[in-house]
Design a protein around this motif. Sequence first.
Motif, PDB file in Angstrom:
ATOM      1  N   ASP A  23       0.810  15.850   2.017  1.00  0.00           N
ATOM      2  CA  ASP A  23       1.123  14.836   3.127  1.00  0.00           C
ATOM      3  C   ASP A  23       2.602  15.052   3.433  1.00  0.00           C
ATOM      4  O   ASP A  23       3.613  14.817   2.899  1.00  0.00           O
ATOM      5  CB  ASP A  23       1.193  13.543   2.346  1.00  0.00           C
ATOM      6  N   THR A  57       0.780  -1.114   0.172  1.00  0.00           N
ATOM      7  CA  THR A  57       0.038  -0.020  -0.036  1.00  0.00           C
ATOM      8  C   THR A  57       0.900   1.174   0.044  1.00  0.00           C
ATOM      9  O   THR A  57       0.635   2.349  -0.592  1.00  0.00           O
ATOM     10  CB  THR A  57      -0.744  -0.074   1.449  1.00  0.00           C
ATOM     11  N   GLU A  58       1.961   1.335   0.690  1.00  0.00           N
ATOM     12  CA  GLU A  58       2.932   2.323   0.805  1.00  0.00           C
ATOM     13  C   GLU A  58       3.588   2.567  -0.564  1.00  0.00           C
ATOM     14  O   GLU A  58       3.864   3.747  -1.096  1.00  0.00           O
ATOM     15  CB  GLU A  58       3.827   2.157   1.903  1.00  0.00           C
ATOM     16  N   GLN A  59       4.004   1.430  -0.844  1.00  0.00           N
ATOM     17  CA  GLN A  59       4.668   1.451  -2.455  1.00  0.00           C
ATOM     18  C   GLN A  59       3.612   2.035  -3.559  1.00  0.00           C
ATOM     19  O   GLN A  59       4.020   2.838  -4.349  1.00  0.00           O
ATOM     20  CB  GLN A  59       5.073   0.060  -2.923  1.00  0.00           C
ATOM     21  N   GLN A  60       2.432   1.636  -3.414  1.00  0.00           N
ATOM     22  CA  GLN A  60       1.418   2.092  -4.258  1.00  0.00           C
ATOM     23  C   GLN A  60       1.338   3.580  -4.274  1.00  0.00           C
ATOM     24  O   GLN A  60       0.935   4.351  -4.983  1.00  0.00           O
ATOM     25  CB  GLN A  60       0.198   1.242  -4.594  1.00  0.00           C
ATOM     26  N   LYS A  61       1.180   3.949  -2.909  1.00  0.00           N
ATOM     27  CA  LYS A  61       1.025   5.414  -2.478  1.00  0.00           C
ATOM     28  C   LYS A  61       2.056   6.433  -3.290  1.00  0.00           C
ATOM     29  O   LYS A  61       1.817   7.326  -3.864  1.00  0.00           O
ATOM     30  CB  LYS A  61       0.932   5.772  -1.033  1.00  0.00           C
ATOM     31  N   PHE A  85       5.555  12.623   4.081  1.00  0.00           N
ATOM     32  CA  PHE A  85       5.926  12.021   3.083  1.00  0.00           C
ATOM     33  C   PHE A  85       7.542  11.961   2.902  1.00  0.00           C
ATOM     34  O   PHE A  85       8.204  13.052   3.048  1.00  0.00           O
ATOM     35  CB  PHE A  85       5.628  12.466   1.537  1.00  0.00           C
ATOM     36  N   SER A  91       1.351   6.692  -6.803  1.00  0.00           N
ATOM     37  CA  SER A  91       0.307   7.599  -6.884  1.00  0.00           C
ATOM     38  C   SER A  91       0.411   9.056  -6.773  1.00  0.00           C
ATOM     39  O   SER A  91       0.172   9.991  -7.674  1.00  0.00           O
ATOM     40  CB  SER A  91      -0.916   7.317  -6.063  1.00  0.00           C
ATOM     41  N   TYR A  92       1.746   9.278  -5.924  1.00  0.00           N
ATOM     42  CA  TYR A  92       2.085  10.772  -5.628  1.00  0.00           C
ATOM     43  C   TYR A  92       2.937  11.045  -6.932  1.00  0.00           C
ATOM     44  O   TYR A  92       2.913  12.372  -7.330  1.00  0.00           O
ATOM     45  CB  TYR A  92       3.055  10.791  -4.481  1.00  0.00           C
ATOM     46  N   THR A 107       0.583  17.020  -2.545  1.00  0.00           N
ATOM     47  CA  THR A 107      -0.262  16.017  -1.933  1.00  0.00           C
ATOM     48  C   THR A 107      -0.850  16.350  -0.453  1.00  0.00           C
ATOM     49  O   THR A 107      -1.686  15.632  -0.119  1.00  0.00           O
ATOM     50  CB  THR A 107       0.536  14.736  -1.646  1.00  0.00           C
TER      51      THR A 107
END
Length: 242
Positions: free
Chosen positions: A219, A118-122, A222, A125-126, A217
């Motif tokens: 975030d 999930t963190e890799q995909q986030k 990050f 996406s960023y 983002t």
Amino acid sequence: LFETCWSQFPRPCANSEGLRTKECCPVWSGDGSPCGALSGRGFCADVLVSNEPNGPQYPHSGIDDRERWPLAFFNRTCRCAGNYGGFNCGECKFGYWGSNCAEYRESVRRNIMTMPTTEQQKFISYLNLAKNTINPDYVITTGTRAEMGENGENPMFSDINTYDLFVWIHYYVSRDTFLGGPGNVWRDIDFAHESAAFLPWHRVYLLHWEHEIRKITGDFNFTIPYWDWRDAQSCEVCTDNL
């Protein structure tokens, strides 16, 4: 360089007036003064550059806009006080947070291979968001300073997305030098990789990229992960998406 200009060409200065006056001291919206001077965040000052001679890898002078950067374009910029930063002193130096930039936080970088999917995909996406977001603060040059006219009557700047901004910054600092003369010679002289600035320049480059992604983002936790090339064969997200 690192204190006065995080990136290429702040948007408020990329115009005929900025080129004519050679001054880039934008107003900070927080108090309506250049460089946030009324709030003690910074002030407009002459750019300080080294007078040390060039190394043997660059035996030229006065032929490249990147020499004694950023004097070809600006000789006055914001000089930020304390922990304030940014081209108008409206942000904090890397690592500092809060309205007065008094809070220090350390960022922990992780190996992308050890991060949950999930963190890799986030992260992916960023990057995709960065590729589709025009950077609100910076533009790039599409010509040389000479091509823009003695008084800046022909400014040559362009919008760019946040991802490609950093592709371009790396290209701009490392591209060949145009020497002119018979045959319009280009010489392979790399300002980013053939000098003592190799490590510190890339460090600031990484921190700036990370900062811009945080802004688009929202975030602010990050951090850009690192990648060990020895893990390439087992990285499912690296080859196809990065």
